[in-house]
Design a protein around this motif. Structure first.
Motif, PDB file in Angstrom:
ATOM      1  N   ARG A   1      21.982   2.067  27.899  1.00 51.81           N
ATOM      2  CA  ARG A   1      21.901   3.118  26.890  1.00 51.81           C
ATOM      3  C   ARG A   1      21.662   2.364  25.604  1.00 51.81           C
ATOM      4  O   ARG A   1      22.448   1.515  25.198  1.00 51.81           O
ATOM      5  N   ASN A   2      20.556   2.643  24.965  1.00 55.70           N
ATOM      6  CA  ASN A   2      20.199   2.003  23.702  1.00 55.70           C
ATOM      7  C   ASN A   2      19.932   3.120  22.696  1.00 55.70           C
ATOM      8  O   ASN A   2      18.932   3.835  22.821  1.00 55.70           O
ATOM      9  N   ARG A   3      20.853   3.281  21.770  1.00 53.40           N
ATOM     10  CA  ARG A   3      20.808   4.418  20.847  1.00 53.40           C
ATOM     11  C   ARG A   3      20.786   5.695  21.684  1.00 53.40           C
ATOM     12  O   ARG A   3      21.716   5.969  22.403  1.00 53.40           O
ATOM     13  N   ASP A   4      19.669   6.442  21.615  1.00 51.29           N
ATOM     14  CA  ASP A   4      19.559   7.688  22.379  1.00 51.29           C
ATOM     15  C   ASP A   4      18.613   7.563  23.571  1.00 51.29           C
ATOM     16  O   ASP A   4      18.207   8.558  24.152  1.00 51.29           O
ATOM     17  N   GLU A   5      18.290   6.339  23.954  1.00 48.81           N
ATOM     18  CA  GLU A   5      17.396   6.110  25.093  1.00 48.81           C
ATOM     19  C   GLU A   5      18.181   5.584  26.283  1.00 48.81           C
ATOM     20  O   GLU A   5      19.121   4.807  26.121  1.00 48.81           O
ATOM     21  N   PHE A   6      17.766   5.994  27.463  1.00 49.54           N
ATOM     22  CA  PHE A   6      18.355   5.517  28.699  1.00 49.54           C
ATOM     23  C   PHE A   6      17.281   4.781  29.477  1.00 49.54           C
ATOM     24  O   PHE A   6      16.186   5.305  29.687  1.00 49.54           O
ATOM     25  N   VAL A   7      17.584   3.549  29.861  1.00 47.58           N
ATOM     26  CA  VAL A   7      16.631   2.651  30.501  1.00 47.58           C
ATOM     27  C   VAL A   7      17.231   2.234  31.834  1.00 47.58           C
ATOM     28  O   VAL A   7      18.401   1.843  31.893  1.00 47.58           O
ATOM     29  N   ASN A   8      16.435   2.311  32.898  1.00 46.00           N
ATOM     30  CA  ASN A   8      16.916   1.969  34.231  1.00 46.00           C
ATOM     31  C   ASN A   8      15.955   1.008  34.917  1.00 46.00           C
ATOM     32  O   ASN A   8      14.779   1.343  35.103  1.00 46.00           O
ATOM     33  N   GLY A   9      16.439  -0.164  35.259  1.00 43.56           N
ATOM     34  CA  GLY A   9      15.654  -1.128  36.017  1.00 43.56           C
ATOM     35  C   GLY A   9      14.755  -1.993  35.160  1.00 43.56           C
ATOM     36  O   GLY A   9      14.501  -1.730  33.986  1.00 43.56           O
TER      37      GLY A   9
ATOM     38  N   PHE B   1      10.513  -1.014  27.463  1.00 40.22           N
ATOM     39  CA  PHE B   1      11.345  -0.772  26.292  1.00 40.22           C
ATOM     40  C   PHE B   1      11.216  -1.923  25.289  1.00 40.22           C
ATOM     41  O   PHE B   1      10.998  -1.701  24.093  1.00 40.22           O
ATOM     42  N   LEU B   2      11.358  -3.162  25.760  1.00 40.72           N
ATOM     43  CA  LEU B   2      11.301  -4.316  24.859  1.00 40.72           C
ATOM     44  C   LEU B   2       9.906  -4.499  24.270  1.00 40.72           C
ATOM     45  O   LEU B   2       9.769  -4.852  23.092  1.00 40.72           O
ATOM     46  N   SER B   3       8.875  -4.267  25.053  1.00 37.68           N
ATOM     47  CA  SER B   3       7.500  -4.361  24.536  1.00 37.68           C
ATOM     48  C   SER B   3       7.291  -3.353  23.413  1.00 37.68           C
ATOM     49  O   SER B   3       6.754  -3.696  22.355  1.00 37.68           O
ATOM     50  N   ASP B   4       7.724  -2.119  23.635  1.00 43.02           N
ATOM     51  CA  ASP B   4       7.597  -1.086  22.605  1.00 43.02           C
ATOM     52  C   ASP B   4       8.423  -1.448  21.373  1.00 43.02           C
ATOM     53  O   ASP B   4       7.968  -1.284  20.234  1.00 43.02           O
ATOM     54  N   LYS B   5       9.628  -1.956  21.591  1.00 45.23           N
ATOM     55  CA  LYS B   5      10.525  -2.333  20.496  1.00 45.23           C
ATOM     56  C   LYS B   5       9.847  -3.336  19.580  1.00 45.23           C
ATOM     57  O   LYS B   5       9.827  -3.174  18.360  1.00 45.23           O
ATOM     58  N   TRP B   6       9.298  -4.412  20.163  1.00 50.85           N
ATOM     59  CA  TRP B   6       8.758  -5.483  19.329  1.00 50.85           C
ATOM     60  C   TRP B   6       7.344  -5.206  18.832  1.00 50.85           C
ATOM     61  O   TRP B   6       6.837  -5.924  17.988  1.00 50.85           O
TER      62      TRP B   6
ATOM     63  N   ARG C   1      24.313  -2.218  30.048  1.00 54.29           N
ATOM     64  CA  ARG C   1      24.219  -2.564  28.619  1.00 54.29           C
ATOM     65  C   ARG C   1      24.303  -1.258  27.844  1.00 54.29           C
ATOM     66  O   ARG C   1      23.450  -0.383  28.000  1.00 54.29           O
ATOM     67  N   HIS C   2      25.344  -1.124  27.031  1.00 52.53           N
ATOM     68  CA  HIS C   2      25.537   0.066  26.204  1.00 52.53           C
ATOM     69  C   HIS C   2      25.456  -0.382  24.752  1.00 52.53           C
ATOM     70  O   HIS C   2      26.285  -1.172  24.300  1.00 52.53           O
ATOM     71  N   ALA C   3      24.448   0.112  24.026  1.00 53.67           N
ATOM     72  CA  ALA C   3      24.206  -0.344  22.650  1.00 53.67           C
ATOM     73  C   ALA C   3      24.275   0.816  21.664  1.00 53.67           C
ATOM     74  O   ALA C   3      23.683   1.869  21.884  1.00 53.67           O
ATOM     75  N   SER C   4      25.010   0.578  20.591  1.00 52.80           N
ATOM     76  CA  SER C   4      25.073   1.507  19.458  1.00 52.80           C
ATOM     77  C   SER C   4      24.575   0.738  18.241  1.00 52.80           C
ATOM     78  O   SER C   4      25.053  -0.368  17.968  1.00 52.80           O
ATOM     79  N   ILE C   5      23.623   1.320  17.524  1.00 48.59           N
ATOM     80  CA  ILE C   5      22.934   0.586  16.460  1.00 48.59           C
ATOM     81  C   ILE C   5      22.713   1.499  15.261  1.00 48.59           C
ATOM     82  O   ILE C   5      22.364   2.670  15.418  1.00 48.59           O
TER      83      ILE C   5
END
Length: 162
Positions: free
Chosen positions: A52-60, A67-72, A127-131
């Protein structure tokens, strides 16, 4: 270390973590994220890792890579510092700060906390992230090292008063 995203390799240190192991695991993660290689980073997570990264849920791993490609692609000149907050058995909690700018040149400092769980192979299963993002001026930046891992002599978050 196997970098095949369909294969689960063992990643040391392994749980149950000592304080030294937990600090090392945090620094390995920080260095990997500062290198910004989504495929390599994904291999440190279990095949079915859940985020869980902010309001997104990522599996696998495939979704982690996307997710990381979009992030950077959005968070340019990304530089991160992580710091151990707590640990017990197979869990680690970290706090972190990263700086980045968007395509318009607006700078941000993002403050976050993550809770991690690991399997017996040392791979992260959760991985549970609050940012929170705070706009900053470029002149307010504190993370000024060249792109890549933070130099060993660069201050930690605590040393920077963050």
């Amino acid at each position: 270390m196997n970098l095949d995203i369909k294969f689960e390799d063992t990643r040391y240190p392994l749980p149950e973590f000592s304080k030294e192991d937990a600090i090392l695991k945090v620094r390995i993660a920080e260095d990997a994220w500062n290198n910004k290689n989504p495929e390599k980073i994904a291999t440190a997570y279990s095949l079915n890792s859940q985020w869980r990264n902010r309001d997104e849920f990522v599996n696998g791993r495939d979704q982690i890579i996307q997710f990381l490609s979009d992030k950077w692609n959005k968070e340019l000149e990304y530089r991160l510092i992580k710091e151990l907050w707590a640990y017990e058995k197979n869990r680690i909690a970290v706090r972190y700060v990263y700086e980045w700018h968007n395509k318009n040149g607006n700078w941000f400092r993002s403050h976050g906390n993550e809770n991690w769980a690991f399997n017996e192979k040392g791979l992260m299963t959760e991985r549970h992230a609050s940012i929170n993002d705070v706009a900053i001026l470029e002149s307010e930046r504190k993370f000024l090292w060249p792109q890549g891992p933070r130099p060993a002599d660069h201050p930690s978050l605590s040393e920077l008063g963050m």
